[in-house]
Write a protein that holds these residues in place. Structure first.
Motif, mmCIF file in Angstrom:
data_model
loop_
_atom_site.group_PDB
_atom_site.id
_atom_site.type_symbol
_atom_site.label_atom_id
_atom_site.label_comp_id
_atom_site.label_asym_id
_atom_site.label_seq_id
_atom_site.Cartn_x
_atom_site.Cartn_y
_atom_site.Cartn_z
ATOM 1 N N THR A 1 0.841 -1.192 0.000
ATOM 2 C CA THR A 1 0.000 0.000 0.000
ATOM 3 C C THR A 1 0.878 1.244 0.000
ATOM 4 O O THR A 1 1.796 1.368 0.805
ATOM 5 N N SER B 1 0.585 5.242 0.444
ATOM 6 C CA SER B 1 -0.303 6.299 0.938
ATOM 7 C C SER B 1 0.420 7.642 0.873
ATOM 8 O O SER B 1 1.611 7.730 1.187
ATOM 9 N N ASP C 1 -4.721 6.579 -1.145
ATOM 10 C CA ASP C 1 -4.145 5.273 -0.832
ATOM 11 C C ASP C 1 -4.221 4.409 -2.081
ATOM 12 O O ASP C 1 -5.272 4.327 -2.725
ATOM 13 N N ALA D 1 -3.402 0.471 -3.331
ATOM 14 C CA ALA D 1 -3.042 -0.887 -2.928
ATOM 15 C C ALA D 1 -2.893 -1.759 -4.162
ATOM 16 O O ALA D 1 -3.686 -1.664 -5.096
ATOM 17 N N ARG D 2 -1.866 -2.602 -4.155
ATOM 18 C CA ARG D 2 -1.670 -3.557 -5.256
ATOM 19 C C ARG D 2 -1.380 -4.924 -4.671
ATOM 20 O O ARG D 2 -0.534 -5.074 -3.792
ATOM 21 N N THR D 3 -2.100 -5.941 -5.167
ATOM 22 C CA THR D 3 -1.926 -7.301 -4.687
ATOM 23 C C THR D 3 -0.962 -8.059 -5.586
ATOM 24 O O THR D 3 -0.573 -7.592 -6.655
ATOM 25 N N PRO E 1 -1.185 -5.125 0.881
ATOM 26 C CA PRO E 1 -2.236 -4.451 0.098
ATOM 27 C C PRO E 1 -3.550 -4.489 0.844
ATOM 28 O O PRO E 1 -4.165 -5.529 0.990
ATOM 29 N N ARG E 2 -3.984 -3.353 1.341
ATOM 30 C CA ARG E 2 -5.181 -3.317 2.174
ATOM 31 C C ARG E 2 -6.437 -3.149 1.347
ATOM 32 O O ARG E 2 -6.435 -2.472 0.328
ATOM 33 N N THR F 1 -6.760 -7.303 3.660
ATOM 34 C CA THR F 1 -6.145 -7.716 2.410
ATOM 35 C C THR F 1 -7.090 -8.596 1.617
ATOM 36 O O THR F 1 -7.851 -9.385 2.159
#
Length: 261
Positions: A84, A86, A178, A180-182, A229-230, A235
């Protein structure tokens, strides 16, 4: 009530209790992701310096990382590809004037959260890009998720738009973002705590830098990178694990219930 019905009622009650426990277990598993997130690096520029950054026409003298000219540039080594990002990003309406000879819209505030070095060819990146459109009643800021064009070209001449979001007219100023990337390539963007964009792309699997580029007098601040990654604090992977665990438990309960029925 006969014996068979009595047993069935007992098992129904037990199944209901078990499902409630499964629900609580899912919440516990999911929130574990928020607790296990580890900060990789951060910078709030409160020390008014750019230590750790490579900069060109940028300064942290005012406690933010601010561009001092059109095309101000700052980058910091960052290999995070799953996690993540931010940060607070300052969105401003374009400024123009006769002394400039052009509209200062060449490099709007852009954060390349995964990037190779901009001077390398080809330049690979994922970015959150800000732009705007003029309407009959005002000016509307727009955020986009972009990646490099596989055919080459600069970030502001050729690119691939993965997703976009229109803000309200004249909604400029500081925004908290924010990203996020998984591991599976799902990119999700929140604006001031609200999810506004999502895309899936796994073409780029490595990163070398975190890069900020902007026009004069536009800034970024309060940058935090962590390795989880939130998804609204949870997650995506943990949600999947929780769902699988829940299904297994429910299936086991139903199997035992049938056997005893």
């Amino acid at each position: 009530m006969n014996g068979k019905n009595s047993v069935e009622v007992i098992w129904r009650k037990r199944a209901t209790r078990a499902l409630a426990l499964v629900f609580l277990l899912g919440i516990l598993i999911s929130t574990t992701g928020l607790c296990s997130a580890a900060e990789v690096w951060s910078d709030n520029f409160d020390d008014c310096n750019c230590e750790g950054w490579t900069i060109d026409s940028c300064s942290a003298a005012d406690g933010t990382l601010r561009s001092l000219s059109t095309g101000g540039f700052a980058c910091r080594e960052s290999s995070i590809t799953e996690g993540t990002w931010s940060f607070d990003l300052e969105l401003k309406e374009y400024v123009s004037g006769p002394e400039l000879g052009f509209e200062m819209g060449a490099v709007t505030p852009t954060v390349f959260f995964m990037s190779t070095h901009p001077e390398e060819t080809p330049w690979y990146f994922y970015s959150v890009y800000s732009t705007l459109v003029y309407t009959q009643t005002g000016t509307k800021p727009i955020l986009e998720i972009r990646k490099n064009n596989a055919n080459g070209g600069g970030a502001f001449t050729t690119w691939v738009k993965l997703a976009s979001y229109d803000l309200e007219e004249d909604d400029f100023g500081w925004k908290h973002i924010d990203v996020a990337r998984t591991a599976g390539g799902q990119i999700t963007v929140w604006l001031n705590g609200t999810m506004v964009m999502q895309a899936v792309d796994n073409e780029i699997s490595t990163s070398e830098y975190f890069v900020f580029m902007a026009n004069e007098d536009m800034a970024i601040d309060n940058i935090v990178l962590d390795d989880v990654p939130r998804f609204a604090g949870i997650t995506v992977e943990l949600l999947a694990v929780g769902a699988v665990v829940s299904l297994v438990i429910v299936a086991s309960i139903l199997w035992v219930w049938r056997r005893r029925g």
